[in-house]
Write an enzyme that holds these catalytic residues in place. Structure first.
Site, short mmCIF file in Angstrom:
data_model
loop_
_atom_site.label_atom_id
_atom_site.label_comp_id
_atom_site.label_asym_id
_atom_site.label_seq_id
_atom_site.Cartn_x
_atom_site.Cartn_y
_atom_site.Cartn_z
CG ASN A 67 -1.70 1.25 1.41
OD1 ASN A 67 -1.82 2.03 0.48
ND2 ASN A 67 -2.28 1.46 2.60
CD1 TRP A 68 3.36 0.85 -2.88
CD2 TRP A 68 3.71 2.10 -4.70
NE1 TRP A 68 4.11 0.10 -3.75
CE2 TRP A 68 4.34 0.85 -4.89
CE3 TRP A 68 3.79 3.04 -5.74
CZ2 TRP A 68 5.04 0.52 -6.05
CZ3 TRP A 68 4.49 2.72 -6.89
CH2 TRP A 68 5.11 1.46 -7.04
CE LYS A 69 0.27 3.30 4.85
NZ LYS A 69 0.02 3.45 6.27
CG HIS A 97 -5.95 1.80 4.89
ND1 HIS A 97 -5.53 2.70 5.83
CD2 HIS A 97 -4.94 0.91 4.73
CE1 HIS A 97 -4.31 2.36 6.23
NE2 HIS A 97 -3.93 1.28 5.58
CD GLU A 120 -3.06 5.29 6.67
OE1 GLU A 120 -2.99 5.40 5.44
OE2 GLU A 120 -2.16 4.74 7.36
CD GLU A 139 -3.79 -2.74 7.09
OE1 GLU A 139 -2.66 -2.98 6.67
OE2 GLU A 139 -4.39 -1.68 6.86
N GLY A 145 2.09 1.84 10.71
CA GLY A 145 3.05 2.93 10.58
C GLY A 145 3.75 3.29 11.88
CB SER A 197 4.84 -2.29 11.89
OG SER A 197 4.42 -0.96 12.14
N GLY A 204 2.61 -1.30 4.31
CA GLY A 204 2.72 0.12 4.01
C GLY A 204 4.18 0.51 3.79
N GLY A 205 4.79 1.03 4.84
CA GLY A 205 6.15 1.60 4.76
C GLY A 205 7.16 0.73 4.03
#
Ligand code: PEP
Length: 247
Positions: free
Chosen positions: A9-11, A94, A96, A166, A172, A212, A233-234
């Site tokens: 997930n490149w956000k 998601h 976010e 999640e 994150g 994470s 993500g990251g």
């Protein structure tokens, strides 16, 4: 036997030219069919990344989608726009988006249904806050998210859906759920799916863990019986993504 799925997930990261460079860097490192590999990229990066991964085993994903076909919904992206651009997966709900863009279980449910109508594979996210975990209401909360988010999906369609568990406190933050904590909730999700459909159907549905995930913890998490890969993500923006895919 469920095939594992690892989705990045490149956000809201990477301009179109940066996205192409990242995709080209990652392709030779993660071009495998041992697991399903997906790049979920910002809307504006979809077309150039589709071109960059053409002819590889990597699938393209979007990070959101609207639940109407077309029309006066300024700023939104329709399912047909995604499929026409070569998108196969779409992240929906998601945390976010729930937190900053007022998504609810009801809108997520509409999106899941609309995605399936267009043969897009929804990656439907769920997860509890730290406060909910500390109060001991994690499983109850997730049960509601699953029942509402997947309400009214047919038995045929549900096996196409990917569920991503999640925990919000792990996204994150560098704080990963232990493999036992993640497995407990993923197993509970499968249990709820078994109640909604039946055990055999629930066994076919892929459930990812996200929060994470990195090159060091992926193998232990993915070895759990109810964890079928990760939403990342990251670490999906770095070379390290290869260590997760090739766990
Ligand atoms: C995510 O965005 O879905 C996620 C899990 O992020 P991170 O891996 O950075 O925690």
């Amino acid at each position: 036997m469920r095939k594992k799925i690892v989705a990045g997930n490149w956000k809201m990261n990477k301009t179109p030219s940066e996205a192409v460079a990242l995709a080209k860097m990652l392709v030779p490192l993660v071009n495998t069919d041992k697991v399903d590999v997906v790049f979920c990229v910002p809307a504006i990066d979809i077309i150039p990344v589709a071109e960059a991964i053409k002819g590889t085993k990597i699938a393209l994903g979007a990070e959101n989608m609207y639940f109407e076909e077309s029309g006066a919904y300024t700023g939104e992206i329709s399912p047909a726009m995604l499929t026409d651009a070569g998108v196969k997966y779409v992240i929906l709900g998601h945390s976010e988006r729930r937190q900053y863009f007022a998504e609810t279980d009801e809108t997520v449910n509409k999106k899941v249904k609309k995605a399936l109508e267009h043969n897009l594979i929804p990656i439907m996210c769920c997860g509890e806050t730290l406060e909910q975990r500390e109060k001991g209401i994690t499983i109850d909360f997730i049960r509601t998210q699953i029942k509402c988010g997947l309400n009214g999906i047919s038995k045929d369609d549900i096996t196409k859906v990917v569920v991503a568990y999640e925990p919000i406190w792990a996204i994150g933050t560098g704080k990963t759920a232990t493999s036992a904590e993640a497995e407990e909730v993923c197993a509970a999700i499968r249990g709820v799916l078994g109640e909604m459909y039946d055990k055999e159907t629930a066994e076919k549905i892929r459930i990812q863990y996200g929060g994470s995930v990195n090159g060091k913890n992926a193998a232990e998490l993915f070895a759990m019986p109810d964890i079928d890969g990760g939403l990342v993500g990251g670490a999906s923006l770095k070379e390290e993504f290869k260590d997760i895919v090739n766990y």
